[in-house]
Design a protein around this motif. Structure first.
Motif, PDB file in Angstrom:
ATOM      1  N   TYR A   1       1.186  -1.451   0.262  1.00  0.00           N
ATOM      2  CA  TYR A   1       0.176  -0.079  -0.004  1.00  0.00           C
ATOM      3  C   TYR A   1       0.943   1.271   0.444  1.00  0.00           C
ATOM      4  O   TYR A   1       0.339   2.247   0.580  1.00  0.00           O
ATOM      5  CB  TYR A   1      -0.854   0.002   1.187  1.00  0.00           C
ATOM      6  CG  TYR A   1      -1.956  -1.089   1.075  1.00  0.00           C
ATOM      7  CD1 TYR A   1      -2.677  -0.993   0.186  1.00  0.00           C
ATOM      8  CD2 TYR A   1      -1.988  -1.960   1.816  1.00  0.00           C
ATOM      9  CE1 TYR A   1      -3.812  -1.810  -0.020  1.00  0.00           C
ATOM     10  CE2 TYR A   1      -3.539  -3.325   2.292  1.00  0.00           C
ATOM     11  CZ  TYR A   1      -3.774  -2.975   1.253  1.00  0.00           C
ATOM     12  OH  TYR A   1      -4.642  -4.058   1.057  1.00  0.00           O
TER      13      TYR A   1
ATOM     14  N   GLU B   1      -5.013  -4.546   7.433  1.00  0.00           N
ATOM     15  CA  GLU B   1      -5.205  -4.668   6.358  1.00  0.00           C
ATOM     16  C   GLU B   1      -6.954  -3.567   6.686  1.00  0.00           C
ATOM     17  O   GLU B   1      -6.991  -2.720   5.582  1.00  0.00           O
ATOM     18  CB  GLU B   1      -5.237  -5.787   5.187  1.00  0.00           C
ATOM     19  CG  GLU B   1      -5.306  -5.377   3.999  1.00  0.00           C
ATOM     20  CD  GLU B   1      -4.779  -6.620   3.232  1.00  0.00           C
ATOM     21  OE1 GLU B   1      -4.626  -6.076   1.699  1.00  0.00           O
ATOM     22  OE2 GLU B   1      -4.574  -7.297   3.598  1.00  0.00           O
TER      23      GLU B   1
ATOM     24  N   ARG C   1      -7.832  -0.428   3.869  1.00  0.00           N
ATOM     25  CA  ARG C   1      -8.444  -0.444   3.145  1.00  0.00           C
ATOM     26  C   ARG C   1      -9.969   0.373   3.338  1.00  0.00           C
ATOM     27  O   ARG C   1     -10.747   1.308   2.544  1.00  0.00           O
ATOM     28  CB  ARG C   1      -9.336  -1.501   3.034  1.00  0.00           C
ATOM     29  CG  ARG C   1      -8.276  -2.789   1.931  1.00  0.00           C
ATOM     30  CD  ARG C   1      -8.719  -3.597   1.139  1.00  0.00           C
ATOM     31  NE  ARG C   1     -10.031  -4.354   2.133  1.00  0.00           N
ATOM     32  CZ  ARG C   1      -9.344  -5.828   2.970  1.00  0.00           C
ATOM     33  NH1 ARG C   1      -8.247  -6.388   2.488  1.00  0.00           N
ATOM     34  NH2 ARG C   1      -9.903  -6.389   3.690  1.00  0.00           N
TER      35      ARG C   1
END
Length: 163
Positions: free
Chosen positions: A80, A154, A158
């Motif tokens: 990311y 995660e 997101r």
């Protein structure tokens, strides 16, 4: 900063906490705070907050939970880092910028590292202990806080990205 050590000891005795039980409330704007680079130059968290999502860890070289988080943070950074800023905010308890810099180089931590010499960032972010993670969205609002070596970050990333 002595209060950070006392709180950390209390947390160890009290048992593990889950995400959102500690630190800043969800939806709170990420505070600004003066820190410094590992080369001793002045910096402020406002350079990073409110520009794109941020994953911020309050950590120390001596923190076993922080060591446990490293592989996950490295993997998330690899996945990311083009969309999310990753910041390490090293606390100053039993630390020096030189010690932190040597640790970062030895362990190949690829994200931005800052030093919280005066505890301004730790105080502003209500960091209860090391291994405290704060995830902020692009507007600079808190979407996640958590503590410990086993955090599922995660979904928070997101969420910060609006996925």
């Amino acid at each position: 900063m002595k209060s950070l050590v006392v709180i950390a000891a209390a947390l160890v005795l009290a048992g593990p906490l889950c995400a959102q039980e500690i630190g800043l409330d969800i939806g709170t704007p990420g505070p600004t705070a003066n820190v410094e680079t590992l080369d001793g130059k002045p910096a402020n968290l406002s350079q990073y907050v409110g520009k794109r999502p941020v994953v911020m860890e309050f950590w120390a070289t001596w923190c076993s939970n922080c060591h446990e988080l490293e592989p996950a943070l490295k993997a998330l950074h690899a996945k990311y880092s083009d969309k999310v800023a990753f910041l390490g905010v090293a606390v100053s308890i039993n630390q020096s910028p030189a010690r932190v810099k040597a640790y970062v180089e030895k362990n190949k931590l690829p994200w931005i590292q800052l030093f919280d010499r005066k505890g301004e960032a730790s105080g502003a972010y209500d960091a209860p202990a090391t291994s405290y993670i704060v995830v902020l969205d692009a507007s600079g609002k808190v979407v996640y806080t958590g503590l410990g070596g086993k955090q599922n970050l995660e979904p928070a990333i997101r969420k910060a990205l609006g996925d």
